[in-house]
Design a protein around this motif. Structure first.
Motif, mmCIF file in Angstrom:
data_model
loop_
_atom_site.group_PDB
_atom_site.id
_atom_site.type_symbol
_atom_site.label_atom_id
_atom_site.label_comp_id
_atom_site.label_asym_id
_atom_site.label_seq_id
_atom_site.Cartn_x
_atom_site.Cartn_y
_atom_site.Cartn_z
ATOM 1 N N ILE A 249 0.997 -1.081 -0.041
ATOM 2 C CA ILE A 249 -0.106 0.007 0.081
ATOM 3 C C ILE A 249 1.023 1.531 -0.172
ATOM 4 N N SER A 250 1.809 1.563 0.922
ATOM 5 C CA SER A 250 2.550 2.488 1.009
ATOM 6 C C SER A 250 3.438 2.888 -0.335
ATOM 7 N N HIS A 251 3.905 1.790 -0.917
ATOM 8 C CA HIS A 251 4.741 1.963 -2.150
ATOM 9 C C HIS A 251 3.760 2.319 -3.168
ATOM 10 N N LEU A 252 2.588 1.848 -3.233
ATOM 11 C CA LEU A 252 1.620 2.218 -4.408
ATOM 12 C C LEU A 252 1.230 3.583 -4.191
ATOM 13 N N ALA A 253 0.956 4.188 -2.893
ATOM 14 C CA ALA A 253 0.502 5.587 -2.820
ATOM 15 C C ALA A 253 1.735 6.582 -3.072
ATOM 16 N N ILE A 254 2.966 6.207 -2.773
ATOM 17 C CA ILE A 254 4.178 7.127 -2.998
ATOM 18 C C ILE A 254 4.281 7.115 -4.639
ATOM 19 N N THR A 255 4.053 5.921 -5.368
ATOM 20 C CA THR A 255 4.162 5.690 -6.898
ATOM 21 C C THR A 255 3.093 6.632 -7.523
ATOM 22 N N PHE A 256 1.788 6.552 -7.041
ATOM 23 C CA PHE A 256 0.561 7.449 -7.561
ATOM 24 C C PHE A 256 1.237 8.930 -7.455
ATOM 25 N N LEU A 257 1.594 9.651 -6.349
ATOM 26 C CA LEU A 257 1.675 10.819 -6.119
ATOM 27 C C LEU A 257 2.859 11.132 -6.953
ATOM 28 N N HIS A 258 4.024 10.454 -6.900
ATOM 29 C CA HIS A 258 4.954 10.858 -7.735
ATOM 30 C C HIS A 258 4.737 10.807 -9.182
ATOM 31 N N TYR A 259 4.134 9.870 -9.821
ATOM 32 C CA TYR A 259 3.953 9.848 -11.242
ATOM 33 C C TYR A 259 2.749 10.771 -11.887
ATOM 34 N N GLY A 260 1.899 11.128 -10.772
ATOM 35 C CA GLY A 260 0.687 11.687 -11.223
ATOM 36 C C GLY A 260 1.147 13.221 -11.510
ATOM 37 N N CYS A 261 1.938 13.940 -10.783
ATOM 38 C CA CYS A 261 2.470 15.246 -11.173
ATOM 39 C C CYS A 261 3.471 15.278 -12.276
ATOM 40 N N ALA A 262 4.414 14.182 -12.170
ATOM 41 C CA ALA A 262 5.584 14.233 -13.130
ATOM 42 C C ALA A 262 5.090 13.895 -14.480
ATOM 43 N N THR A 263 4.065 13.249 -14.774
ATOM 44 C CA THR A 263 3.548 12.841 -15.987
ATOM 45 C C THR A 263 2.932 13.807 -16.648
ATOM 46 N N PHE A 264 1.853 14.600 -15.863
ATOM 47 C CA PHE A 264 1.146 15.885 -16.404
ATOM 48 C C PHE A 264 2.151 16.971 -16.782
ATOM 49 N N ILE A 265 3.392 17.241 -15.927
ATOM 50 C CA ILE A 265 4.357 18.355 -16.431
ATOM 51 C C ILE A 265 5.194 17.894 -17.480
ATOM 52 N N TYR A 266 5.619 16.650 -17.748
ATOM 53 C CA TYR A 266 6.738 16.513 -18.693
ATOM 54 C C TYR A 266 6.283 15.587 -19.876
ATOM 55 N N ILE A 267 5.191 14.894 -19.690
ATOM 56 C CA ILE A 267 4.744 13.918 -20.914
ATOM 57 C C ILE A 267 3.403 14.678 -21.705
ATOM 58 N N ARG A 268 4.200 15.882 -22.481
ATOM 59 C CA ARG A 268 3.084 16.498 -23.216
ATOM 60 C C ARG A 268 3.682 17.355 -24.201
ATOM 61 N N PRO A 269 2.963 17.815 -25.304
ATOM 62 C CA PRO A 269 3.614 18.474 -26.375
ATOM 63 C C PRO A 269 4.070 20.136 -25.585
ATOM 64 N N LYS A 270 5.009 20.705 -26.359
ATOM 65 C CA LYS A 270 5.590 21.814 -25.876
ATOM 66 C C LYS A 270 4.526 22.914 -26.102
ATOM 67 N N SER A 271 3.527 22.922 -27.005
ATOM 68 C CA SER A 271 2.330 23.720 -27.123
ATOM 69 C C SER A 271 1.502 23.854 -26.184
ATOM 70 N N SER A 272 1.253 23.045 -25.285
ATOM 71 C CA SER A 272 0.241 23.025 -24.238
ATOM 72 C C SER A 272 0.932 23.596 -22.815
ATOM 73 N N TYR A 273 2.097 24.294 -23.228
ATOM 74 C CA TYR A 273 2.781 24.870 -21.750
ATOM 75 C C TYR A 273 1.922 26.128 -21.460
ATOM 76 N N SER A 274 1.619 25.963 -20.152
ATOM 77 C CA SER A 274 1.021 26.989 -19.434
ATOM 78 C C SER A 274 1.641 27.336 -17.963
ATOM 79 N N PRO A 275 2.327 28.470 -17.990
ATOM 80 C CA PRO A 275 3.130 28.861 -16.940
ATOM 81 C C PRO A 275 2.259 28.707 -15.582
ATOM 82 N N SER A 276 1.359 29.358 -15.531
ATOM 83 C CA SER A 276 0.570 29.582 -14.195
ATOM 84 C C SER A 276 0.236 28.171 -13.760
ATOM 85 N N ARG A 277 -0.472 27.403 -14.783
ATOM 86 C CA ARG A 277 -0.915 26.084 -14.477
ATOM 87 C C ARG A 277 0.229 25.065 -13.936
#
Length: 320
Positions: A249-277
């Motif tokens: 459980i603890s490992h799964l919780a840490i994995t979801f927290l870490h990968y959720g934000c990292a995926t949102f920020i880095y795995i996306r096209p440059k055109s969708s960059y939004s500084p405030s978001r």
């Protein structure tokens, strides 16, 4: 054809004197004091929590592999926080703050390297859970101290190598004036947004880094937990199944927290960059998740709870 207003790439010494301006939260001047003290308290609690976990693990003479990896993860979080905190608090205290190109590149390199090392460590921890659940009789033989040390070293060296290549690729293009980074630290998308040229070398380097640091460890974690799920389907006892699942459980919780934000920020096209978001998501990524990790460790890991209780008892005896 060179673009108008771009910085010339001179020699290394002149590159080191070039400056960026970290805008931070300059658009929220009326909330600067509140943000400063809030972030300061959060960071102090985060540092104290991860330091306590790290010391507790290092003081334990016989550390099982999962405890060893938790200690490494806490060390990564300590360094991770120190890479971001000073400049972030400075930008809140004085508004926008300058940072040299060399300082910006150094901060980016360590930020990416430590984040990547965390991804690799999470994959190593998933393998540890796979062996513990699926091959319990061979656990002691497979997860020896030597293997754990080699895995930790490989996680660090692999992440730092990939981060170095990405940082070099990001800082190769010329940057346009004004050199203002709409962020509170030198994050990859924010710096790439300032590039004058439309070359794809830096974006390809970012894609390669995402594959190596995010996608590959995630696939290993997914494969480990698929094997664990299949193994648990064959367990007829609900108590045995619940006990095996609780160790993950603890490992799964840490994995979801870490990968959720990292995926949102880095795995996306440059055109969708939004500084405030991006700044809002990065606040969660660099403040909330590191704060949550010690709580997850101490609440879900019985070895950590036992060591902390032992430390508190020794402290009370010492005071008496």
């Amino acid at each position: 054809m060179p673009c108008e207003g771009c910085m010339e790439r001179d020699n290394v010494s002149s590159g080191a004197t070039m400056e960026f301006i970290l805008l931070g939260f300059s658009e929220l001047l009326h909330l600067r004091v509140l943000f400063f003290f809030t972030f300061l308290i959060v960071h102090l609690v985060t540092l104290a929590g991860n330091m306590m976990i790290f010391i507790a693990v290092m003081m334990e003479p016989s550390r099982p592999p999962m405890l060893f990896f938790l200690g490494q993860l806490s060390a990564v979080e300590l360094c991770y926080t120190l890479v971001i905190v000073p400049k972030a608090l400075l930008s809140l205290a004085v508004g926008s703050s300058p940072i040299s190109m060399l300082g910006c590149a150094t901060q980016m390199h360590f930020f990416v390297a430590l984040g990547g090392a965390e991804c690799f460590l999470l994959a190593a921890m998933a393998y540890d859970r796979y062996v513990a659940v699926c091959q319990p009789l061979r656990y002691a033989a497979l997860m020896g101290e030597g293997l754990c040390l080699h895995l930790a070293l490989a996680c660090a060296l692999g992440a730092f190598t990939v981060a170095l290549g990405l940082t070099v690729a990001v800082f190769r293009p010329p940057f346009c004036q004004p050199r203002r980074i709409d962020h509170f630290f030198c994050d990859v998308p924010a710096v790439l947004h300032l590039a004058c040229t439309q070359g794809y070398a830096a974006e390809l380097a970012l894609l390669a880094a995402c594959v190596l640091l995010l996608l590959l460890p995630f696939l290993l974690i997914l494969a480990s937990y698929l094997c664990i799920a299949v193994a648990l389907l064959g367990v007829t006892s609900p108590v045995g199944r619940g006990k095996a699942f609780s160790t993950c459980i603890s490992h799964l919780a840490i994995t979801f927290l870490h990968y959720g934000c990292a995926t949102f920020i880095y795995i996306r096209p440059k055109s969708s960059y939004s500084p405030s978001r991006d700044k809002v998501v990065s606040l969660v990524y660099t403040n909330v998740t590191p704060l949550m990790y010690p709580l997850i460790y101490s609440l879900r890991n019985k070895e950590i709870r036992g060591i902390l209780r032992k430390m508190l008892r020794k402290k009370k005896i010492g005071e008496l």
